[in-house]
Motif scaffolding. Sequence first.
Motif, PDB file in Angstrom:
ATOM      1  N   ARG A  71       0.833  -1.206   0.000  1.00 44.84           N
ATOM      2  CA  ARG A  71       0.000   0.000   0.000  1.00 44.84           C
ATOM      3  C   ARG A  71       0.865   1.252   0.000  1.00 44.84           C
ATOM      4  NH1 ARG A  71      -3.911   1.393   5.032  1.00 44.84           N
ATOM      5  NH2 ARG A  71      -1.856   1.548   5.996  1.00 44.84           N
TER       6      ARG A  71
ATOM      7  N   LYS B 220      -7.243  -7.195   0.699  1.00 49.28           N
ATOM      8  CA  LYS B 220      -7.413  -5.933   1.432  1.00 49.28           C
ATOM      9  C   LYS B 220      -7.127  -4.735   0.528  1.00 49.28           C
ATOM     10  CE  LYS B 220      -6.329  -5.306   5.650  1.00 49.28           C
ATOM     11  NZ  LYS B 220      -5.562  -5.114   6.908  1.00 49.28           N
ATOM     12  N   LEU B 221      -6.163  -4.866  -0.372  1.00 48.39           N
ATOM     13  CA  LEU B 221      -5.837  -3.770  -1.298  1.00 48.39           C
ATOM     14  C   LEU B 221      -6.946  -3.568  -2.325  1.00 48.39           C
ATOM     15  CD1 LEU B 221      -2.046  -4.553  -1.752  1.00 48.39           C
ATOM     16  CD2 LEU B 221      -2.987  -2.482  -0.714  1.00 48.39           C
TER      17      LEU B 221
ATOM     18  N   ALA C 140      -7.524   6.088   1.391  1.00 43.64           N
ATOM     19  CA  ALA C 140      -6.481   5.529   0.521  1.00 43.64           C
ATOM     20  C   ALA C 140      -6.284   6.357  -0.741  1.00 43.64           C
ATOM     21  CB  ALA C 140      -6.811   4.083   0.159  1.00 43.64           C
TER      22      ALA C 140
ATOM     23  N   GLU D 234     -10.101  -4.194  -1.613  1.00 45.53           N
ATOM     24  CA  GLU D 234     -11.149  -3.557  -0.817  1.00 45.53           C
ATOM     25  C   GLU D 234     -10.860  -2.078  -0.588  1.00 45.53           C
ATOM     26  OE1 GLU D 234     -11.126  -5.980   2.665  1.00 45.53           O
ATOM     27  OE2 GLU D 234     -12.410  -7.541   1.796  1.00 45.53           O
ATOM     28  N   ALA D 235      -9.568  -1.722  -0.494  1.00 46.34           N
ATOM     29  CA  ALA D 235      -9.180  -0.322  -0.294  1.00 46.34           C
ATOM     30  C   ALA D 235      -9.274   0.482  -1.586  1.00 46.34           C
ATOM     31  CB  ALA D 235      -7.755  -0.241   0.266  1.00 46.34           C
TER      32      ALA D 235
ATOM     33  N   GLN E 111      -8.376   4.732   7.743  1.00 48.30           N
ATOM     34  CA  GLN E 111      -7.160   4.375   7.015  1.00 48.30           C
ATOM     35  C   GLN E 111      -7.453   3.939   5.575  1.00 48.30           C
ATOM     36  OE1 GLN E 111      -3.793   4.784   8.079  1.00 48.30           O
ATOM     37  NE2 GLN E 111      -5.092   6.049   9.374  1.00 48.30           N
ATOM     38  N   ASP E 112      -8.392   3.022   5.395  1.00 43.25           N
ATOM     39  CA  ASP E 112      -8.727   2.585   4.042  1.00 43.25           C
ATOM     40  C   ASP E 112      -9.588   3.618   3.324  1.00 43.25           C
ATOM     41  OD1 ASP E 112      -7.291   0.269   4.250  1.00 43.25           O
ATOM     42  OD2 ASP E 112      -9.003  -1.007   4.730  1.00 43.25           O
TER      43      ASP E 112
END
Length: 278
Positions: free
Chosen positions: A63, A99-100, A202, A102-103, A198-199
């Motif tokens: 990230r 997770k990336l 992004a 989803e972000a 945090q996300d």
Amino acid sequence: MTSISATTPLDSVDPPDTAAPMKRGRARRALASQPKTPLPDLTEKVSFDSHEPIGKQIFRALRQAIFAGEMAPGTPLSEKEVSEMFNVSRQPVREAFIKLVEAGVLQVLPQRGTFVKKISPRQVREGRFIREAIETAVARKAAAAITEAQLDELAANLREQKAAAKANDIAAFLALDEQFHFLIAQSIDCVAAWNTIQDIKAQMDRVRYLSLPDVSPLDLLIRQHARIVSALKAHDPSLAEEAMRAHLREILISLHPIAERNPDWFEADEPERVPLAT
């Protein structure tokens, strides 16, 4: 719609497809003929001696590399290549990829693979809108509860920001900027507020890296931070909220010129029906 789970390799997500095999074959051959961009070496970002799960460390390393522009939009990522880089199995890499996605910084293209996604101006505005709602509430609460010791921490952080700006150390400045906002959330024992966004932020963070220092001068951001600290020191909730809102809306000013300067990094804009900056 194809579902992605922690047991499904993102490299091989293939939904039912009725397209002609020849067309898919041509697409794959065209992609294979493009020059491959080497991934940056991120091995120093991961420690096997840490108590933190390796998948979480890989997620953060990837990230940060995307945020810093070390991997431009369109850069292909494969579980195999990343797992070999970190010398781990594919499972933690797969978790990081999910997770990336989803972000909103990675995308899975059926029949092609996983790639760094372009920046969505609309998602930048939406992220800022949500972040503003959370952080203005935090600033308002902090103005009533912050202690002298916590104000001293913020003042020390501001001094370090000025030193980083003087040295033109963008990476150090951005790390201090993150810590500045974290300290305000910490002052009201609500670190969860900072973790929550945090996300959400992004896409904002990717624009921030592109905007510094030309479009958003460091001195301007430091003055905005100083205004927030002054409001907190005066224990003025309304002024603290106003100062935080003005600071977080700075990205709305820089977004358009940054997108014009870096057209290959941005998706086509899709304005929201209800303007989120009002």
